[in-house]
Scaffold this motif. Structure first.
Motif, mmCIF file in Angstrom:
data_model
loop_
_atom_site.group_PDB
_atom_site.id
_atom_site.type_symbol
_atom_site.label_atom_id
_atom_site.label_comp_id
_atom_site.label_asym_id
_atom_site.label_seq_id
_atom_site.Cartn_x
_atom_site.Cartn_y
_atom_site.Cartn_z
ATOM 1 N N ILE A 1 0.834 -1.202 0.000
ATOM 2 C CA ILE A 1 0.000 0.000 0.000
ATOM 3 C C ILE A 1 0.872 1.257 0.000
ATOM 4 O O ILE A 1 0.621 2.191 -0.759
ATOM 5 C CB ILE A 1 -0.990 -0.007 1.187
ATOM 6 N N GLU A 2 1.909 1.295 0.828
ATOM 7 C CA GLU A 2 2.817 2.454 0.827
ATOM 8 C C GLU A 2 3.473 2.628 -0.536
ATOM 9 O O GLU A 2 3.580 3.749 -1.050
ATOM 10 C CB GLU A 2 3.901 2.280 1.901
ATOM 11 N N SER B 1 -0.938 -11.426 -1.507
ATOM 12 C CA SER B 1 -0.440 -11.594 -0.140
ATOM 13 C C SER B 1 -0.766 -12.975 0.399
ATOM 14 O O SER B 1 -1.814 -13.535 0.076
ATOM 15 C CB SER B 1 -1.049 -10.546 0.785
ATOM 16 N N GLY B 2 0.119 -13.452 1.224
ATOM 17 C CA GLY B 2 -0.121 -14.683 1.961
ATOM 18 C C GLY B 2 -0.721 -14.404 3.332
ATOM 19 O O GLY B 2 -1.042 -15.318 4.078
ATOM 20 N N GLU C 1 -8.351 -7.291 2.362
ATOM 21 C CA GLU C 1 -8.932 -6.987 1.057
ATOM 22 C C GLU C 1 -9.645 -5.638 1.086
ATOM 23 O O GLU C 1 -9.569 -4.863 0.122
ATOM 24 C CB GLU C 1 -9.891 -8.094 0.618
ATOM 25 N N ASP C 2 -10.310 -5.315 2.178
ATOM 26 C CA ASP C 2 -10.966 -4.012 2.306
ATOM 27 C C ASP C 2 -9.952 -2.873 2.299
ATOM 28 O O ASP C 2 -10.170 -1.838 1.668
ATOM 29 C CB ASP C 2 -11.798 -3.937 3.587
ATOM 30 N N ARG C 3 -8.823 -3.055 2.997
ATOM 31 C CA ARG C 3 -7.777 -2.020 3.004
ATOM 32 C C ARG C 3 -7.236 -1.790 1.603
ATOM 33 O O ARG C 3 -7.012 -0.653 1.192
ATOM 34 C CB ARG C 3 -6.636 -2.410 3.946
ATOM 35 N N VAL C 4 -7.047 -2.889 0.855
ATOM 36 C CA VAL C 4 -6.557 -2.799 -0.515
ATOM 37 C C VAL C 4 -7.543 -2.014 -1.380
ATOM 38 O O VAL C 4 -7.161 -1.134 -2.149
ATOM 39 C CB VAL C 4 -6.296 -4.215 -1.079
ATOM 40 N N SER D 1 -7.876 -5.505 -7.376
ATOM 41 C CA SER D 1 -8.074 -6.915 -7.072
ATOM 42 C C SER D 1 -7.087 -7.345 -5.996
ATOM 43 O O SER D 1 -6.050 -6.709 -5.799
ATOM 44 C CB SER D 1 -7.881 -7.754 -8.343
ATOM 45 N N PHE D 2 -7.433 -8.431 -5.329
ATOM 46 C CA PHE D 2 -6.582 -8.994 -4.293
ATOM 47 C C PHE D 2 -6.483 -10.500 -4.542
ATOM 48 O O PHE D 2 -7.508 -11.167 -4.676
ATOM 49 C CB PHE D 2 -7.189 -8.716 -2.912
#
Length: 162
Positions: A75-76, A94-95, A102-105, A112-113
Motif C-alpha cells: 500500500i505504501e 499476499s499470503g 482486502e478491504d484495506r486494498v 483486485s486482491f
C-alpha cells in the motif's frame, strides 16, 4: 491515458515482490501471455524503477504488488507509485490471511486482491478484466480510480526488464 491501448496490445506491468519465487512465477506467466514486465524486489526498488520508466517515457499499464514487504508495504508503495503514474491500477497479492486486508486494498484503490500461494487463475482473470476495460476505452470505474484522469506514462516501452 490509461485505457487507450490498442486491441492487440498487451499490458506493461510493474511486478513488485520480495519473494523471488513468486516474482519469477508471475513474470513467467505474464510474459508467456505477451505482457511486458518490469520487476522489482521491494517497494523502494519499485519506486526507483517507476522514476526510470517515467524519465524514459515508458507506458505503464498495471502494477502487481505484494502486500507485505520489508522496506515498504504494498500500500505504501502504491501510494507513492501513483505520484509518477496516477492512473495505473494495482493488483495486490499476499499470503497474509488476516481479516480486513482486502478491504484495506480496495480503500487505497486496488482493483483486485489475490492470495498466496499465488492463484494464477485468479491473477489471470483479474488482468483479463482490466484488458477488457482498457479495450473499451471507458477507463476504470470508481472506486478503483481515484482523482481526475491524467496520464504520465505516454511513451511506449522497449520490453526491457528493469
Amino acid at each position: 491515458r490509461w485505457g487507450s491501448m490498442e486491441s492487440a496490445s498487451k499490458f506493461q506491468i510493474l511486478l513488485v515482490d520480495d519473494d523471488a519465487n513468486c516474482l519469477a512465477s508471475m513474470e513467467s506467466l505474464l510474459e508467456a501471455e505477451g505482457h511486458v514486465t518490469f520487476i522489482a524486489g521491494g517497494g523502494l526498488e519499485a519506486l526507483r524503477c517507476a522514476r526510470r520508466l517515467k524519465e524514459e517515457r515508458v507506458r505503464l499499464d498495471l502494477s502487481i504488488l505484494d502486500y507485505n514487504m520489508p522496506d515498504l508495504t504494498g500500500i505504501e508503495t502504491y501510494e507513492r507509485l501513483r505520484i509518477e503514474f496516477p492512473d495505473v491500477p494495482a493488483i495486490f497479492v499476499s499470503g497474509d490471511g488476516s481479516g480486513g486486508l482486502e478491504d484495506r486494498v480496495r480503500r487505497v484503490g486496488g482493483v483486485s486482491f489475490v492470495r498466496k500461494p499465488l492463484d494464477l487463475f485468479r491473477l489471470r482473470s483479474a488482468i483479463s478484466e482490466l484488458e477488457a476495460i482498457a479495450r473499451s476505452g471507458l477507463g476504470l470505474p470508481l472506486p478503483w480510480r481515484r482523482g481526475p484522469s491524467t496520464s504520465s506514462g505516454e511513451g511506449r516501452g522497449d520490453g526491457r526488464s528493469v
